[in-house]
Design a protein around this motif. Structure first.
Motif, mmCIF file in Angstrom:
data_model
loop_
_atom_site.group_PDB
_atom_site.id
_atom_site.type_symbol
_atom_site.label_atom_id
_atom_site.label_comp_id
_atom_site.label_asym_id
_atom_site.label_seq_id
_atom_site.Cartn_x
_atom_site.Cartn_y
_atom_site.Cartn_z
ATOM 1 N N GLY A 8 45.503 45.023 37.164
ATOM 2 C CA GLY A 8 44.845 43.867 37.770
ATOM 3 C C GLY A 8 44.476 44.072 39.227
ATOM 4 N N VAL A 9 45.239 43.408 40.096
ATOM 5 C CA VAL A 9 44.835 43.260 41.498
ATOM 6 C C VAL A 9 44.672 44.591 42.256
ATOM 7 C CG1 VAL A 9 45.442 42.147 43.681
ATOM 8 C CG2 VAL A 9 45.974 41.015 41.518
ATOM 9 N N GLY A 10 45.661 45.478 42.156
ATOM 10 C CA GLY A 10 45.592 46.761 42.891
ATOM 11 C C GLY A 10 44.355 47.541 42.473
ATOM 12 N N ARG A 13 40.986 45.829 43.615
ATOM 13 C CA ARG A 13 40.714 46.082 45.036
ATOM 14 C C ARG A 13 40.095 47.461 45.222
ATOM 15 N NH1 ARG A 13 46.386 44.333 47.617
ATOM 16 N NH2 ARG A 13 46.025 42.096 47.760
ATOM 17 N N PRO A 192 45.600 52.367 41.582
ATOM 18 C CA PRO A 192 46.950 51.999 42.032
ATOM 19 C C PRO A 192 47.399 50.719 41.349
ATOM 20 C CG PRO A 192 45.347 51.480 43.732
ATOM 21 C CD PRO A 192 44.585 52.130 42.618
ATOM 22 N N SER A 193 47.990 50.873 40.191
ATOM 23 C CA SER A 193 48.434 49.749 39.365
ATOM 24 C C SER A 193 49.866 50.010 38.935
ATOM 25 C CB SER A 193 47.550 49.626 38.125
ATOM 26 O OG SER A 193 46.259 49.181 38.468
ATOM 27 N N ASN A 194 50.483 48.996 38.372
ATOM 28 C CA ASN A 194 51.857 49.159 37.900
ATOM 29 C C ASN A 194 51.919 50.294 36.865
ATOM 30 O OD1 ASN A 194 54.239 48.748 36.234
ATOM 31 N ND2 ASN A 194 54.503 46.860 37.389
ATOM 32 N N SER A 198 50.906 48.339 33.465
ATOM 33 C CA SER A 198 49.435 48.302 33.541
ATOM 34 C C SER A 198 48.842 49.636 33.089
ATOM 35 C CB SER A 198 48.969 47.995 34.968
ATOM 36 O OG SER A 198 49.353 46.693 35.336
ATOM 37 N N SER A 223 48.704 56.477 44.363
ATOM 38 C CA SER A 223 50.055 55.911 44.330
ATOM 39 C C SER A 223 50.040 54.405 44.558
ATOM 40 C CB SER A 223 50.928 56.564 45.394
ATOM 41 O OG SER A 223 52.212 55.998 45.293
ATOM 42 N N PRO A 224 50.681 53.647 43.651
ATOM 43 C CA PRO A 224 50.830 52.210 43.884
ATOM 44 C C PRO A 224 52.078 51.930 44.727
ATOM 45 C CG PRO A 224 51.674 52.754 41.726
ATOM 46 C CD PRO A 224 51.234 54.055 42.348
ATOM 47 N N PRO A 230 56.458 48.925 46.034
ATOM 48 C CA PRO A 230 55.121 48.440 45.664
ATOM 49 C C PRO A 230 54.598 47.483 46.732
ATOM 50 C CG PRO A 230 56.809 47.516 44.203
ATOM 51 C CD PRO A 230 57.507 48.396 45.166
ATOM 52 N N ILE A 231 53.279 47.384 46.869
ATOM 53 C CA ILE A 231 52.683 46.430 47.809
ATOM 54 C C ILE A 231 52.925 45.024 47.285
ATOM 55 C CG2 ILE A 231 50.490 45.677 48.877
ATOM 56 C CD1 ILE A 231 51.172 48.497 49.646
ATOM 57 N N LYS A 232 52.806 44.857 45.983
ATOM 58 C CA LYS A 232 53.115 43.575 45.354
ATOM 59 C C LYS A 232 53.540 43.847 43.920
ATOM 60 C CE LYS A 232 49.874 41.007 43.408
ATOM 61 N NZ LYS A 232 49.829 41.433 42.007
ATOM 62 N N THR A 287 46.541 54.523 52.146
ATOM 63 C CA THR A 287 46.097 53.910 50.874
ATOM 64 C C THR A 287 46.158 52.389 50.910
ATOM 65 O OG1 THR A 287 48.258 53.870 49.805
ATOM 66 C CG2 THR A 287 46.987 55.923 49.592
ATOM 67 N N MET A 289 44.831 48.995 51.184
ATOM 68 C CA MET A 289 43.452 48.484 51.097
ATOM 69 C C MET A 289 43.365 47.088 51.705
ATOM 70 S SD MET A 289 42.579 49.880 47.305
ATOM 71 C CE MET A 289 44.078 49.254 46.576
HETATM 72 P P1 GDP Z 1 48.788 43.219 38.839
HETATM 73 O O1 GDP Z 1 50.243 43.415 38.586
HETATM 74 O O2 GDP Z 1 48.057 42.548 37.738
HETATM 75 O O3 GDP Z 1 48.442 42.717 40.191
HETATM 76 O O4 GDP Z 1 48.102 44.581 38.823
HETATM 77 P P2 GDP Z 1 48.242 46.059 39.108
HETATM 78 O O5 GDP Z 1 49.157 46.666 38.139
HETATM 79 O O6 GDP Z 1 46.862 46.590 39.260
HETATM 80 O O7 GDP Z 1 48.781 46.039 40.581
HETATM 81 C C1 GDP Z 1 50.017 46.140 41.067
HETATM 82 C C2 GDP Z 1 50.214 47.438 41.825
HETATM 83 O O8 GDP Z 1 49.127 47.666 42.741
HETATM 84 C C3 GDP Z 1 51.458 47.371 42.641
HETATM 85 O O9 GDP Z 1 52.328 48.414 42.246
HETATM 86 C C4 GDP Z 1 50.976 47.530 44.074
HETATM 87 O O10 GDP Z 1 51.854 48.288 44.852
HETATM 88 C C5 GDP Z 1 49.630 48.210 43.946
HETATM 89 N N1 GDP Z 1 48.751 47.881 45.069
HETATM 90 C C6 GDP Z 1 48.250 46.670 45.368
HETATM 91 N N2 GDP Z 1 47.538 46.749 46.521
HETATM 92 C C7 GDP Z 1 47.608 48.050 46.950
HETATM 93 C C8 GDP Z 1 47.080 48.765 48.088
HETATM 94 O O11 GDP Z 1 46.418 48.223 48.962
HETATM 95 N N3 GDP Z 1 47.348 50.125 48.155
HETATM 96 C C9 GDP Z 1 48.102 50.765 47.210
HETATM 97 N N4 GDP Z 1 48.320 52.077 47.356
HETATM 98 N N5 GDP Z 1 48.626 50.101 46.141
HETATM 99 C C10 GDP Z 1 48.376 48.780 46.004
#
Ligand code: GDP
Length: 305
Positions: A8-10, A13, A192-194, A198, A223-224, A230-232, A287, A289
């Motif tokens: 999703g979000v990572g 972006r 960069p996703s879980n 993910s 790398s997430p 993790p960032i989130k 990294t 963003m």
């Molecule tokens: P979500 O759980 O649906 O939001 O989706 P994802 O699996 O895409 O995103 C979560 C991961 O994206 C987390 O592990 C975050 O650390 C990573 N992430 C989010 N923003 C950033 C960023 O700006 N830089 C990096 N490197 N990782 C990011």
């Protein structure tokens, strides 16, 4: 052609930056559907919507999901009717879920409907659900097994993770175009996703991991995990709960059988050598963003431009 594996979000972006450097028509994004859930009789595909809303420029950037400026009157009314409204669904966002559910009932596949939604949002990028088949990510906590969204949204990802289960993984087939997008690409980006819920879900779909190993594309992972966290989101809880190291190295190791290059945050530069020993090329950059320029810059590093 470029292919990307996305949560999703990572991921969304990062893709905003990537689409500044790559023509939308040349990009296929393979999106996790393990978080898909049925609520109030509607089929919700959280990651598909985050990616399409973000690329269409209508996402609520503060939240990372939903539509900017959306209202929540329908949800408030549902609450009045006594329903449990723990999952945020805006009024305009609901239109997407109503449309998707209606088309599924008419017999269209999730891929076909995703194409239609992309077209109506004016997107030329190809967004591919990882599978059209039932695939459900469940998390085991000390309170038992629950849908990923129950764990992540309803319980705010607070529980320790004792296990993760992919229901349907044994039979889920990749949706049309997924394997070819990987095999025909020049570059495949693992966003960069879980890494568990993910990307791990996409890797669990029949033939995907094998296609990533076989493709002649350069496969680049970002790398997430930044500065060891993790960032989130709950990637740290998930990695730890499943016995993996919570670090950029831990993620690189999970992908090391198919990655060529790993993009590491400058704050984790101390892990460069360990990751290189896995047989990967390592690129070190910022990294985070946190601006549009940073997203484009990260995409530039990934593409080697
Ligand atoms: P979500 O759980 O649906 O939001 O989706 P994802 O699996 O895409 O995103 C979560 C991961 O994206 C987390 O592990 C975050 O650390 C990573 N992430 C989010 N923003 C950033 C960023 O700006 N830089 C990096 N490197 N990782 C990011």
């Amino acid at each position: 052609m470029i292919a990307a594996l996305a949560g999703g979000v990572g991921a969304a972006r990062f893709l905003t930056g990537l689409t500044r450097l790559v023509k939308e028509e040349d990009l296929s994004v393979i999106v996790n559907t393990g978080d898909d859930i049925e609520l109030f009789g509607l089929h919700i595909s959280p990651d598909l919507d985050i990616v399409s809303y973000t690329l269409a420029g209508i996402v609520d950037e503060e939240k990372g999901w939903g539509i900017r400026g959306d209202t929540f009157q329908c949800l408030e009314m549902l609450k009045k009717h006594g329903l449990d409204t723990w999952f945020g669904l805006g009024d305009r966002d609901l239109a997407t879920h109503i449309y998707r559910t209606d088309r599924l009932k008419q017999g269209f596949t999730l891929s076909q409907i995703t194409d239609e939604v992309c077209r109506s949002l004016g997107l030329k990028v190809k967004i591919l659900p990882m599978s059209n088949d039932k695939f459900e990510t469940r998390v085991t906590t000390s309170d038992g097994s629950m849908h990923f969204e129950e764990y992540f949204v309803r319980r705010q990802g607070k529980d320790e993770v004792l296990g993760v289960e992919f229901v349907g993984a044994a039979t889920a087939k990749p949706s049309p175009g997924v394997l070819n997008a990987i095999l025909d690409a020049e570059v495949v980006v693992v966003c960069p996703s879980n890494p568990i819920v993910s990307i791990g879900t996409i890797l669990a779909v029949d033939g995907v991991r094998d296609a990533l190993r076989r493709t002649s594309a350069r496969v680049v992972g970002i790398s997430p995990i930044v500065a060891g966290l993790p960032i989130k989101g709950p990637a740290d809880k998930m990695l730890r709960g499943l016995g993996f190291e919570v670090s950029a190295f831990g993620v690189a190791k999970l992908y090391s059988d198919f990655l060529d290059t790993f993009v590491l945050d400058a704050q984790d530069v101390s892990q460069k050598e360990r990751i290189e020993k896995l047989g990967l090329e390592v690129k070190v950059t910022n990294t985070l963003m946190n601006s549009f320029e940073r997203k484009v810059e990260l995409a530039r590093v990934v593409l080697g431009k």
